[in-house]
Design an enzyme around this catalytic site. Structure first.
Site, mmCIF file in Angstrom:
data_model
loop_
_atom_site.group_PDB
_atom_site.id
_atom_site.type_symbol
_atom_site.label_atom_id
_atom_site.label_comp_id
_atom_site.label_asym_id
_atom_site.label_seq_id
_atom_site.Cartn_x
_atom_site.Cartn_y
_atom_site.Cartn_z
ATOM 1 N N HIS A 142 -17.532 -26.605 -46.882
ATOM 2 C CA HIS A 142 -18.259 -27.707 -46.245
ATOM 3 C C HIS A 142 -17.756 -29.097 -46.619
ATOM 4 O O HIS A 142 -18.315 -30.088 -46.147
ATOM 5 C CB HIS A 142 -19.754 -27.602 -46.580
ATOM 6 C CG HIS A 142 -20.349 -26.293 -46.172
ATOM 7 N ND1 HIS A 142 -20.404 -25.207 -47.011
ATOM 8 C CD2 HIS A 142 -20.879 -25.892 -44.989
ATOM 9 C CE1 HIS A 142 -20.959 -24.195 -46.376
ATOM 10 N NE2 HIS A 142 -21.246 -24.572 -45.152
ATOM 11 N N GLY A 161 -29.779 -38.574 -48.379
ATOM 12 C CA GLY A 161 -29.824 -37.516 -47.370
ATOM 13 C C GLY A 161 -28.948 -37.842 -46.173
ATOM 14 O O GLY A 161 -28.230 -36.985 -45.638
ATOM 15 N N ARG A 164 -18.334 -32.039 -40.457
ATOM 16 C CA ARG A 164 -19.675 -32.060 -39.832
ATOM 17 C C ARG A 164 -20.317 -33.441 -39.915
ATOM 18 O O ARG A 164 -21.557 -33.558 -39.958
ATOM 19 C CB ARG A 164 -20.630 -31.071 -40.502
ATOM 20 C CG ARG A 164 -20.285 -29.631 -40.252
ATOM 21 C CD ARG A 164 -21.195 -28.729 -41.098
ATOM 22 N NE ARG A 164 -20.797 -27.361 -40.930
ATOM 23 C CZ ARG A 164 -21.509 -26.463 -40.251
ATOM 24 N NH1 ARG A 164 -22.658 -26.774 -39.735
ATOM 25 N NH2 ARG A 164 -21.076 -25.230 -40.128
ATOM 26 N N VAL A 186 -30.711 -40.123 -54.074
ATOM 27 C CA VAL A 186 -31.403 -41.388 -53.803
ATOM 28 C C VAL A 186 -32.009 -41.250 -52.406
ATOM 29 O O VAL A 186 -31.290 -41.204 -51.414
ATOM 30 C CB VAL A 186 -30.444 -42.600 -53.907
ATOM 31 C CG1 VAL A 186 -30.173 -42.955 -55.358
ATOM 32 C CG2 VAL A 186 -29.107 -42.352 -53.191
ATOM 33 N N ASP A 223 -40.747 -34.828 -51.301
ATOM 34 C CA ASP A 223 -39.439 -34.929 -50.644
ATOM 35 C C ASP A 223 -39.072 -33.528 -50.156
ATOM 36 O O ASP A 223 -39.947 -32.667 -50.036
ATOM 37 C CB ASP A 223 -38.372 -35.548 -51.579
ATOM 38 C CG ASP A 223 -37.715 -34.538 -52.496
ATOM 39 O OD1 ASP A 223 -38.322 -33.467 -52.773
ATOM 40 O OD2 ASP A 223 -36.586 -34.795 -52.945
ATOM 41 N N MET A 224 -37.803 -33.298 -49.880
ATOM 42 C CA MET A 224 -37.422 -31.972 -49.395
ATOM 43 C C MET A 224 -36.177 -31.435 -50.102
ATOM 44 O O MET A 224 -35.552 -30.492 -49.614
ATOM 45 C CB MET A 224 -37.189 -32.017 -47.872
ATOM 46 C CG MET A 224 -38.430 -32.446 -47.111
ATOM 47 S SD MET A 224 -38.230 -32.362 -45.335
ATOM 48 C CE MET A 224 -38.276 -30.598 -45.082
ATOM 49 N N GLU A 225 -35.801 -32.033 -51.225
ATOM 50 C CA GLU A 225 -34.526 -31.653 -51.849
ATOM 51 C C GLU A 225 -34.547 -31.534 -53.383
ATOM 52 O O GLU A 225 -33.787 -30.743 -53.947
ATOM 53 C CB GLU A 225 -33.426 -32.684 -51.489
ATOM 54 C CG GLU A 225 -33.046 -32.732 -50.016
ATOM 55 C CD GLU A 225 -33.972 -33.594 -49.178
ATOM 56 O OE1 GLU A 225 -34.769 -34.363 -49.776
ATOM 57 O OE2 GLU A 225 -33.934 -33.518 -47.938
ATOM 58 N N SER A 253 -41.764 -43.999 -48.679
ATOM 59 C CA SER A 253 -41.605 -44.532 -47.316
ATOM 60 C C SER A 253 -42.822 -44.261 -46.434
ATOM 61 O O SER A 253 -42.994 -44.897 -45.401
ATOM 62 C CB SER A 253 -40.372 -43.914 -46.649
ATOM 63 O OG SER A 253 -40.502 -42.511 -46.579
ATOM 64 N N ASP A 254 -43.642 -43.277 -46.853
ATOM 65 C CA ASP A 254 -44.813 -42.911 -46.037
ATOM 66 C C ASP A 254 -45.992 -42.642 -46.961
ATOM 67 O O ASP A 254 -45.803 -42.124 -48.059
ATOM 68 C CB ASP A 254 -44.569 -41.594 -45.272
ATOM 69 C CG ASP A 254 -43.273 -41.625 -44.502
ATOM 70 O OD1 ASP A 254 -43.296 -42.097 -43.372
ATOM 71 O OD2 ASP A 254 -42.241 -41.194 -45.063
HETATM 72 N N1 HPA Z 1 -42.427 -35.252 -46.510
HETATM 73 C C1 HPA Z 1 -41.248 -34.792 -46.909
HETATM 74 N N2 HPA Z 1 -40.197 -35.568 -47.078
HETATM 75 C C2 HPA Z 1 -40.331 -36.879 -46.844
HETATM 76 C C3 HPA Z 1 -41.536 -37.422 -46.424
HETATM 77 C C4 HPA Z 1 -42.644 -36.557 -46.255
HETATM 78 O O1 HPA Z 1 -43.741 -36.975 -45.883
HETATM 79 N N3 HPA Z 1 -41.350 -38.754 -46.266
HETATM 80 C C5 HPA Z 1 -40.057 -39.007 -46.593
HETATM 81 N N4 HPA Z 1 -39.437 -37.876 -46.942
#
Ligand code: HPA
Length: 238
Positions: free
Chosen positions: A5, A21, A44, A89, A180-182, A204-205
């Site tokens: 990759h 990301g 990619r 980051v 997060d997701m990582e 961010s949210d």
């Molecule tokens: N969930 C998962 N990952 C994220 C989120 C969330 O609400 N906001 C920014 N990355």
């Protein structure tokens, strides 16, 4: 020497790699925060760059979204390109009342609903933790810059669009600072490879409040976070 990759050559990456990301964020960091940066990978469109910050060699590469993508790039960087330190980051969602948009979180640990670390650890629960050396460096640098940071547990979710209506409540109960997701996947790979990893996140949210940082503020906040990380990694002390 391309890997499956990453189409880079031996020595193309520095020992320290920042992992946003978004590959376009990687390009933005390379073009605006690093000196003498050059693109070293682009398979990619997952762009990777190496340059200098305060005279020290640093790389930056997109990791994609989610644990599977981040684990692919982290594994190949650590196993095939001589990388020793990975610093994610990124951005995260918040669920606690006392966390505001723009807050900075150092992910000391990362819980997850993903099965990747159990797969690595024979079905047992692995405590996915940050490198103390990296964490303390960034925390100390934040202190020198009088920048408030929150240090603690995050939650790396497999689903961005969660299906469990009780998830947010559970995360609040367990003191989770951000979603997060990582991070949990990255910490598992780093442990398996005997390397160092850290995740630094800008909120961010805010999920219960239904708030999101406007794009311009999000970009400024993320840049400030990345400068903090680069200052910490290249400071003489620590
Ligand atoms: N969930 C998962 N990952 C994220 C989120 C969330 O609400 N906001 C920014 N990355």
């Amino acid at each position: 020497m391309s890997t499956t990759h990453i189409d880079a050559g031996p020595g193309d990456f520095a020992e320290t790699v920042l992992l946003p990301g978004d590959p376009l964020r990687a390009r933005h960091i390379a073009e605006n925060l690093l000196d003498r940066s050059q693109q070293v990978a682009g398979l990619r469109n997952m762009l990777g760059f190496t340059g200098e910050y305060r005279g020290q060699r640093v790389s930056v590469m997109g990791s994609g979204m989610g644990i599977p993508s981040a684990c692919i790039y982290a594994t190949e960087l650590l196993e095939k390109f001589g990388v020793r330190r990975l610093v994610r980051v990124g951005t995260c969602g918040a669920v606690r009342d006392d966390i505001r948009l723009g807050d900075l979180i150092l992910a000391q640990g990362a819980c997850t609903d993903s099965g990747v670390n159990r797969q690595r650890f024979g079905g047992m629960d692995f405590a996915a933790i940050a490198s103390w050396a990296l964490l303390s460096r960034v925390a100390e640098q934040a202190g020198r810059q009088a920048l408030p940071v929150r240090v603690g547990n995050v939650f790396s979710s497999d689903l961005f669009y969660a299906v469990d209506p009780k998830l947010a409540q559970r995360l609040v109960q367990m003191g989770i600072l951000g979603i997060d997701m990582e991070a949990a996947g990255l910490y598992g790979v780093a442990a398996a490879c005997g390397a160092e990893a850290l995740t630094v996140l800008t909120v961010s949210d805010h999920l219960p409040r239904g708030e999101a940082l406007p794009p311009a503020q999000r970009a400024t906040g993320v840049d400030a976070m990345i400068r903090l990380v680069l200052d910490a990694l290249t400071s003489a002390s620590g």
